[in-house]
Scaffold this motif. Sequence first.
Motif, short mmCIF file in Angstrom:
data_model
loop_
_atom_site.label_atom_id
_atom_site.label_comp_id
_atom_site.label_asym_id
_atom_site.label_seq_id
_atom_site.Cartn_x
_atom_site.Cartn_y
_atom_site.Cartn_z
N ILE A 45 0.85 -1.21 0.00
CA ILE A 45 0.00 0.00 0.00
C ILE A 45 0.88 1.25 0.00
CG2 ILE A 45 -1.80 1.27 1.23
CD1 ILE A 45 -2.61 -1.40 2.52
N PHE A 46 0.56 2.16 -0.90
CA PHE A 46 1.31 3.41 -1.04
C PHE A 46 0.34 4.58 -0.88
CE2 PHE A 46 3.48 -0.02 -3.00
CZ PHE A 46 4.82 0.19 -2.72
N VAL A 47 0.78 5.58 -0.15
CA VAL A 47 -0.09 6.72 0.17
C VAL A 47 0.68 8.01 -0.07
CG1 VAL A 47 -1.31 5.38 1.92
CG2 VAL A 47 0.59 6.87 2.61
N GLU A 48 -0.06 9.13 -0.06
CA GLU A 48 0.59 10.42 -0.22
C GLU A 48 1.18 10.87 1.13
OE1 GLU A 48 -3.08 11.02 -1.78
OE2 GLU A 48 -2.47 11.98 -3.66
N TYR A 49 0.31 11.17 2.07
CA TYR A 49 0.75 11.70 3.37
C TYR A 49 0.00 10.88 4.43
CZ TYR A 49 1.40 15.22 7.09
OH TYR A 49 1.71 15.88 8.25
N VAL A 104 0.53 -7.47 -5.62
CA VAL A 104 -0.59 -6.54 -5.81
C VAL A 104 -0.20 -5.22 -5.15
CG1 VAL A 104 -2.99 -6.01 -5.20
CG2 VAL A 104 -2.36 -8.33 -5.93
N THR A 105 -0.29 -4.13 -5.90
CA THR A 105 0.03 -2.82 -5.32
C THR A 105 -1.24 -1.95 -5.33
OG1 THR A 105 0.76 -2.13 -7.52
CG2 THR A 105 2.48 -2.77 -5.95
N VAL A 106 -1.35 -1.11 -4.31
CA VAL A 106 -2.48 -0.18 -4.21
C VAL A 106 -1.94 1.23 -3.97
CG1 VAL A 106 -4.49 0.55 -2.84
CG2 VAL A 106 -4.13 -1.89 -3.32
N PHE A 107 -2.33 2.16 -4.82
CA PHE A 107 -2.08 3.57 -4.53
C PHE A 107 -3.38 4.13 -3.96
CE2 PHE A 107 -1.74 8.11 -6.21
CZ PHE A 107 -1.03 8.54 -5.10
N ASP A 108 -3.35 4.41 -2.67
CA ASP A 108 -4.54 4.87 -1.94
C ASP A 108 -4.51 6.40 -1.96
OD1 ASP A 108 -6.65 5.29 -0.26
OD2 ASP A 108 -5.76 4.31 1.49
N SER A 109 -5.08 6.97 -3.03
CA SER A 109 -4.92 8.40 -3.29
C SER A 109 -6.08 9.21 -2.71
CB SER A 109 -4.84 8.61 -4.80
OG SER A 109 -4.80 9.98 -5.10
N VAL A 110 -5.75 10.23 -1.96
CA VAL A 110 -6.80 11.13 -1.44
C VAL A 110 -6.57 12.59 -1.87
CG1 VAL A 110 -7.32 9.69 0.55
CG2 VAL A 110 -5.59 11.48 0.79
N GLY A 111 -5.40 12.86 -2.44
CA GLY A 111 -5.07 14.25 -2.83
C GLY A 111 -4.39 14.97 -1.69
N PHE A 112 -3.28 15.64 -2.00
CA PHE A 112 -2.52 16.30 -0.94
C PHE A 112 -2.07 17.68 -1.38
CE2 PHE A 112 1.45 16.73 1.69
CZ PHE A 112 0.77 17.02 2.85
N ALA A 113 -1.91 18.55 -0.40
CA ALA A 113 -1.62 19.97 -0.67
C ALA A 113 -0.38 20.17 -1.54
CB ALA A 113 -1.47 20.72 0.65
N ILE A 114 0.62 19.32 -1.42
CA ILE A 114 1.84 19.52 -2.21
C ILE A 114 1.54 19.34 -3.70
CG2 ILE A 114 4.20 18.68 -2.66
CD1 ILE A 114 4.47 18.14 0.32
N GLU A 115 0.60 18.44 -4.03
CA GLU A 115 0.22 18.28 -5.44
C GLU A 115 -0.38 19.58 -6.00
OE1 GLU A 115 -2.41 14.89 -5.13
OE2 GLU A 115 -0.85 13.91 -3.94
N ASP A 116 -1.15 20.25 -5.16
CA ASP A 116 -1.74 21.53 -5.59
C ASP A 116 -0.65 22.59 -5.73
OD1 ASP A 116 -4.44 20.59 -5.54
OD2 ASP A 116 -4.28 20.57 -3.37
N PHE A 117 0.29 22.56 -4.81
CA PHE A 117 1.43 23.47 -4.89
C PHE A 117 2.17 23.26 -6.22
CE2 PHE A 117 5.87 24.47 -4.28
CZ PHE A 117 5.88 25.63 -3.53
N SER A 118 2.44 22.00 -6.54
CA SER A 118 3.14 21.69 -7.79
C SER A 118 2.32 22.18 -8.99
CB SER A 118 3.34 20.18 -7.92
OG SER A 118 3.92 19.64 -6.76
N ALA A 119 1.01 22.01 -8.91
CA ALA A 119 0.13 22.43 -10.01
C ALA A 119 0.14 23.95 -10.13
CB ALA A 119 -1.28 21.90 -9.78
#
Lengths: 350, 350
Positions: B249-253, B292-307
Motif C-alpha cells: 500500500i502506497f499513500v501520499e501523506y 498486488v500494489t495499491v495507490f490509496d490516493s486522497v489528494g494532498f496539498a503539495i500536489e496543488d502546490f506543484s500544479a
Amino acid sequence: MAALNVVPFVSVDNMMRLVHAAGIETMLVRLAAAIAEDFSRWEAFHKTPRVAAHSAEGVIELMPTSDGTTYGFKYVNGHPKNAAGGRQTVTAFGVLADVGSGYPVLVTEMTLLTALRTAATSALAARHLARPGSRTMALVGNGAQAEFQALAFRALMGIDTLRLHDIDPAATEKCRRNLARFGFHLTACASTAEAVRGADIVTTVTADKRNAVILGDNLVGEGVHVNAVGGDCPGKTELAPEILHRAGIFVEYEPQTRIEGEIQQLAPDHPVTELWRVLSGEMPGRRDVREVTVFDSVGFAIEDFSALRTVRDLLAERPFYDDLDLLADPDDPRDLFGMLMRAGPPRLAA
Amino acid sequence: MAALNVVPFVSVDNMMRLVHAAGIETMLVRLAAAIAEDFSRWEAFHKTPRVAAHSAEGVIELMPTSDGTTYGFKYVNGHPKNAAGGRQTVTAFGVLADVGSGYPVLVTEMTLLTALRTAATSALAARHLARPGSRTMALVGNGAQAEFQALAFRALMGIDTLRLHDIDPAATEKCRRNLARFGFHLTACASTAEAVRGADIVTTVTADKRNAVILGDNLVGEGVHVNAVGGDCPGKTELAPEILHRAGIFVEYEPQTRIEGEIQQLAPDHPVTELWRVLSGEMPGRRDVREVTVFDSVGFAIEDFSALRTVRDLLAERPFYDDLDLLADPDDPRDLFGMLMRAGPPRLAA
C-alpha cells in the motif's frame, strides 16, 4: 439568476468606490453593527485558530470561520520589512461562501476592508468600555490604521478632539493632513505624555515589532479607556504590564489573545472578559467612572466574516464589482472533460 | 515590472486555453514532473492537515503548504448533492504567494487544475507501482475524473487499452464519446468483473459516498496495480479490505490518508509506504511481478502546490491571464487612508 461559474469580485478600486458611495462613516457604522450582531451570536460560529505559515520575513495566515450558513476566510500577510520596499506590511483578501453548496459567493480585496473593520471593532468596544461622554482621544502611532480609528471613534462615539503622536513627525503630519477636512480639533504632540494629557481614550496603534513600552504606567490615569491595537503578535506588545494589572481587560477571543495580545505579558490565568459577553449583555463592560479599561485587540476571524457579509449586502444596493469566471460549470456536472474539449481547437473528422 | 497592486488571475476560460495551448498530454506530463520534483524534496515542505469546515451538506477545506520560498493554498468544497442542482460536487480555486513579501503572485481556478493534477499523480505513482509493460487499464467509475485519468495514463505509462464501467451506462457512454478521438482501444463493460478482465491496472474513481465495495477481493489478480482514487473522505471507501491485506500500500501523506483513504478500514499501525519515499529512491515501489500494489490516493496539498507553480511557469510562456486589482498599493505604505480619500469625490475648499 447569475451564471453558476461567476463570482462577484471587489477590486481595490471598487472597494474605494463602494466606501465613498456608502460614505466612510456610514460604512464604519454598518460594519460595527454587523460585528455587534455577529459577536452577540458568538456561539453560532465555528472558531478555529489562525492557520499560520511563519518565515524569517513574516507570516501568511488563513483565518476561516462559519456560522453554519455562510463560510468566510481571509488571507492576510504580515511582513514588517515590506514598507522599505514600497509594499504594504499587511495586505489581505477574503472570500465568502455558501455552506450549503460550498460555492464562493464573493471574492474581495481586504486590505482596506480590514482597516475599516479593525477601526469599527475598536469603536464598538469603546462604546461599552469608555466613560460616557468621552470626547478626546490620544492617537499614539499615526500610520496606516490611524485615520480609520479616528473616523470610527467619531462616527460611533462622538470623539471630536484628537491628540496625535508618532515617533516620526512625518506620520503625524500625514495623519493631520488627512483628517483636516473632517472637522476634528487636532493637536500634534511631541510625545506620548503630551498626547495622553486630558484624553478620555488612548489608542495605541504603533508598528513597533518588539515588546515595547509605548504607553508607560504613569501615563494612564483613572477612568481612561485604552484601545490597544498595535500589539498583535507574539513578541509585539505596547503597554507597560502595570497598566494591565490595574485594568479591566477585554479581548476578542481569549485563546488567540493569550498568544498574540498584550496579555501575553500576564499569567495565563489572569482574568479577562471576552467582548462578546459584554455585547450580548451577559457581562458588564466598564464598572465605574474610575476604572481603567483595556481593549486588547488583535483582530479575529468573525470580524472579517461580518465585514465580508456587509460588503455582500452593500453590493446588492450598489454593484461595484466585476464578474470573476472562477468556477468550472459544465452543462453536465460529470462532463468536466467534455467542457474542456469543446473549448479546444476543432478536430478534423477521422 | 508589474504594478504592485496587480495579481495574475487565471479564469476557467483561460485555464482551458492554457491547457489547449500547451496540449493536454504535455500539461499532464509537466504536472507529473513538478509533482515528482516536489515529492522528492518532501522534507522541504511545511505540511499541515487540511482545515475543514464540515456541515450536513458537505465540507469546505483550505489546503495550505509552503516550501519556505513559495506558499500555496487551495480552497476546495465537496458537496455530493450539488450535482442534482446542476452544480459541481467539487470546485476549487487556489493562490500562490511569495513567502518573502507575503504578496499573492497567482490566483487561479482549480477545478480543472485539480482534475489534471489528480490524474497526473495517479499516473506518476503507477510508473513506480504498476508492472512494466502495462497496457490495459480498467476504469471503474466514468464520471468527471475518468477521462483525465485515461489521458494521464497514456501520456505517462503508455496505456492504450481501456475497459470502462459505471453503474450508469450514460456515464460510460459519455466517457467513451469523449475519449473516442484519442485512439484508445475502448470497451464498454457491463460490470466491474468484466472491466477488470485482463487489466494490468484497475482505477477506481466512483462517486459513491459510502463505504462501498466497488472492487471485491476476487477481482484483483496477481500483479495488478490498483489506483484507488474515489475513496477520499471519512466513511467513503471503494476497496474490499481483503485486497488491502494482501497488497503493498502506497499513500501520499500517511496522517491524512489514515483518516480519509482506503486504509481507514485497516488497523492504525498497518504498514504503508509514503509515495515520496519511492520517488526519492529511498524505498522500493513494486517488489516483483506478482505483487498486488495499491495507490490509496486522497489528494494532498503539495500536489496543488506543484500544479500552481506549473501554471505560474506556463503563464510566463503563454499569458492566458487577467490582471486582478487585488492589493491596495498606496504611494506611501503608511498612507492607506490618503489613497482612499484621493479616490473619493473632490471636496470644496473650506
